[in-house]
Design an enzyme around this catalytic site. Structure first.
Site, short mmCIF file in Angstrom:
data_model
loop_
_atom_site.label_atom_id
_atom_site.label_comp_id
_atom_site.label_asym_id
_atom_site.label_seq_id
_atom_site.Cartn_x
_atom_site.Cartn_y
_atom_site.Cartn_z
N SER A 1 -4.18 2.45 -8.71
CA SER A 1 -5.01 3.66 -8.75
C SER A 1 -5.72 3.69 -10.10
O SER A 1 -5.17 3.20 -11.10
CB SER A 1 -4.14 4.91 -8.61
OG SER A 1 -4.89 6.07 -8.95
N TYR B 1 3.27 9.47 -11.23
CA TYR B 1 2.40 8.62 -10.39
C TYR B 1 1.64 7.61 -11.26
O TYR B 1 1.57 6.42 -10.94
CB TYR B 1 1.44 9.55 -9.64
CG TYR B 1 0.50 8.87 -8.69
CD1 TYR B 1 0.95 8.41 -7.45
CD2 TYR B 1 -0.86 8.73 -9.00
CE1 TYR B 1 0.06 7.81 -6.55
CE2 TYR B 1 -1.73 8.14 -8.11
CZ TYR B 1 -1.27 7.68 -6.89
OH TYR B 1 -2.15 7.09 -6.01
N LYS C 1 1.72 3.52 -11.16
CA LYS C 1 0.53 2.71 -10.88
C LYS C 1 0.19 1.79 -12.06
O LYS C 1 -0.30 0.68 -11.86
CB LYS C 1 -0.65 3.61 -10.52
CG LYS C 1 -0.44 4.39 -9.21
CD LYS C 1 -0.30 3.46 -8.02
CE LYS C 1 -0.24 4.20 -6.70
NZ LYS C 1 -0.09 3.29 -5.54
N ASN D 1 0.81 -1.22 0.00
CA ASN D 1 0.00 0.00 0.00
C ASN D 1 0.85 1.28 0.00
O ASN D 1 0.39 2.32 -0.46
CB ASN D 1 -0.92 -0.03 1.23
CG ASN D 1 -1.45 1.34 1.60
OD1 ASN D 1 -2.41 1.83 1.01
ND2 ASN D 1 -0.80 2.01 2.56
P1 NDP Z 1 -0.89 8.57 2.84
O1 NDP Z 1 0.10 9.58 2.39
O2 NDP Z 1 -2.00 8.99 3.73
O3 NDP Z 1 -0.11 7.34 3.54
C1 NDP Z 1 0.99 6.75 2.90
C2 NDP Z 1 1.58 5.69 3.80
O4 NDP Z 1 2.70 5.09 3.12
C3 NDP Z 1 2.10 6.22 5.11
O5 NDP Z 1 1.90 5.26 6.12
C4 NDP Z 1 3.60 6.39 4.84
O6 NDP Z 1 4.31 6.35 6.06
C5 NDP Z 1 3.85 5.18 3.97
N1 NDP Z 1 5.05 5.23 3.10
C6 NDP Z 1 5.28 6.08 2.06
N2 NDP Z 1 6.47 5.78 1.50
C7 NDP Z 1 6.98 4.74 2.18
C8 NDP Z 1 8.17 3.97 2.06
N3 NDP Z 1 9.09 4.22 1.12
N4 NDP Z 1 8.40 2.96 2.93
C9 NDP Z 1 7.48 2.67 3.90
N5 NDP Z 1 6.33 3.35 4.05
C10 NDP Z 1 6.08 4.37 3.20
O7 NDP Z 1 -1.46 7.89 1.50
P2 NDP Z 1 -2.89 7.23 1.18
O8 NDP Z 1 -3.37 6.47 2.34
O9 NDP Z 1 -3.77 8.25 0.57
O10 NDP Z 1 -2.48 6.23 -0.01
C11 NDP Z 1 -2.15 4.88 0.23
C12 NDP Z 1 -2.03 4.17 -1.11
O11 NDP Z 1 -3.23 4.31 -1.86
C13 NDP Z 1 -0.91 4.74 -1.99
O12 NDP Z 1 -0.29 3.70 -2.70
C14 NDP Z 1 -1.68 5.65 -2.94
O13 NDP Z 1 -0.98 5.82 -4.16
C15 NDP Z 1 -2.95 4.85 -3.14
N6 NDP Z 1 -4.08 5.63 -3.60
C16 NDP Z 1 -4.56 6.68 -2.87
C17 NDP Z 1 -5.64 7.42 -3.34
C18 NDP Z 1 -6.20 8.57 -2.58
O14 NDP Z 1 -7.10 9.23 -3.12
N7 NDP Z 1 -5.74 8.85 -1.37
C19 NDP Z 1 -6.28 7.09 -4.62
C20 NDP Z 1 -5.70 5.97 -5.30
C21 NDP Z 1 -4.65 5.27 -4.79
P3 NDP Z 1 5.57 7.36 6.36
O15 NDP Z 1 5.21 8.70 5.83
O16 NDP Z 1 5.74 7.24 7.82
O17 NDP Z 1 6.68 6.72 5.60
#
Ligand code: NDP
Length: 248
Positions: free
Chosen positions: A142, A155, A159, A90
């Protein structure tokens, strides 16, 4: 319960969609290992919240886009939990800008994080799942990876790559009963999208037949289905969770 006594890794489980997935999994009786890039108060809170549901849960500080860190993460989870039944990739980031102004660094960082992490984590769990003869991998894509989007070429490429990678893995792993599917959310209300200007949010909602964003929990429910034994003959599938957007 749909995931009773299963063991899952959820990358990026500290907030947003990953947090909702970890929570839903725990409610379904699943033990959950999750991660964010650094140890944080959020991570401790999620850990406590999941444990309060009566399952084992642990947060790990790890950059899943780093090959060796992903290998170590999986080794640590096996040491702590015993095995891995489910992997949800995720973790993801955005860095939106038009291609005209996008730097190579902006392109590479987003692709390395979103797609590179899926490769690193899949490589790390695959030998274990292969040996045990079962496993479910759910990758969070996505709708943008299907339809493209303004200012999101980096992005969208990451995806779209996840879809091709997942379908290839599904073919390679199917004979060992390891399923690989993609959940492709549309617009979800999370921290990632909270930075969007309100006018842009309104435009997005107009494009959605259901006229509203998804909740993170609605995405999590699709993940429960694909991770569980409710979907034992479903692999190589891309499941949009997008309120009926036409171009998804
Ligand atoms: P958030 O930014 O709210 O959360 C992202 C999470 O990923 C955080 O827990 C962050 O933790 C973690 N993270 C990011 N990079 C890394 C890394 N390199 N290693 C470990 N952890 C990592 O994002 P969303 O919840 O909105 O999105 C989650 C997923 O859903 C993503 O893949 C996004 O592309 C996808 N998505 C989201 C949409 C939306 O509308 N929100 C729509 C479509 C897809 P930390 O910052 O502590 O590293």
């Amino acid at each position: 319960m749909l995931l009773e006594n299963k063991i899952a890794i959820v990358t990026g489980g500290t907030r947003g969609i990953g947090h909702a997935i970890a929570l839903r999994f725990a409610r379904e009786g699943c033990h959950v290992a999750f991660c964010g890039r650094s140890q944080s108060h959020e991570m401790e809170q999620v850990e406590q919240e999941l444990c309060a549901l009566g399952v084992k849960a642990k947060g790990y500080a790890v950059d899943v886009a780093e090959y060796q860190s992903a290998q170590q993460f999986v080794a640590d989870v096996v040491k702590d939990f015993g095995r891995i039944d489910i992997l949800v990739n995720n973790a993801g980031i955005t860095d939106d800008v038009a291609v005209k102004r996008m730097t190579q660094e902006q392109f590479e960082r987003v692709v390395a994080t979103n797609l590179g992490s899926v490769f690193c984590m899949t490589k790390a769990v695959q030998p274990l799942m292969w040996k045990q003869g079962f496993g479910s991998i759910v990758n969070i894509g996505s709708v943008v990876g299907i339809a493209g989007n303004y200012n999101q070429a980096n992005y969208a490429a990451s995806k779209a790559g996840i879809i091709g990678f997942s379908k290839s893995c599904a073919k390679e792993f199917a004979a060992r009963n390891i399923r690989v599917n993609v959940v492709a959310p549309g617009f979800v209300e999370t921290e990632m999208t909270s930075q969007m200007p309100p006018e842009l949010k309104a435009t997005w909602c107009q494009r959605i037949p259901m006229k509203r964003p998804a909740t993170a929990d609605e995405v999590a429910l699709a993940c429960v289905f694909l991770a569980s034994d409710m979907s034992t003959y479903i692999t190589s599938h891309v499941m949009p969770v997008c309120g009926g957007m036409e171009d998804a």
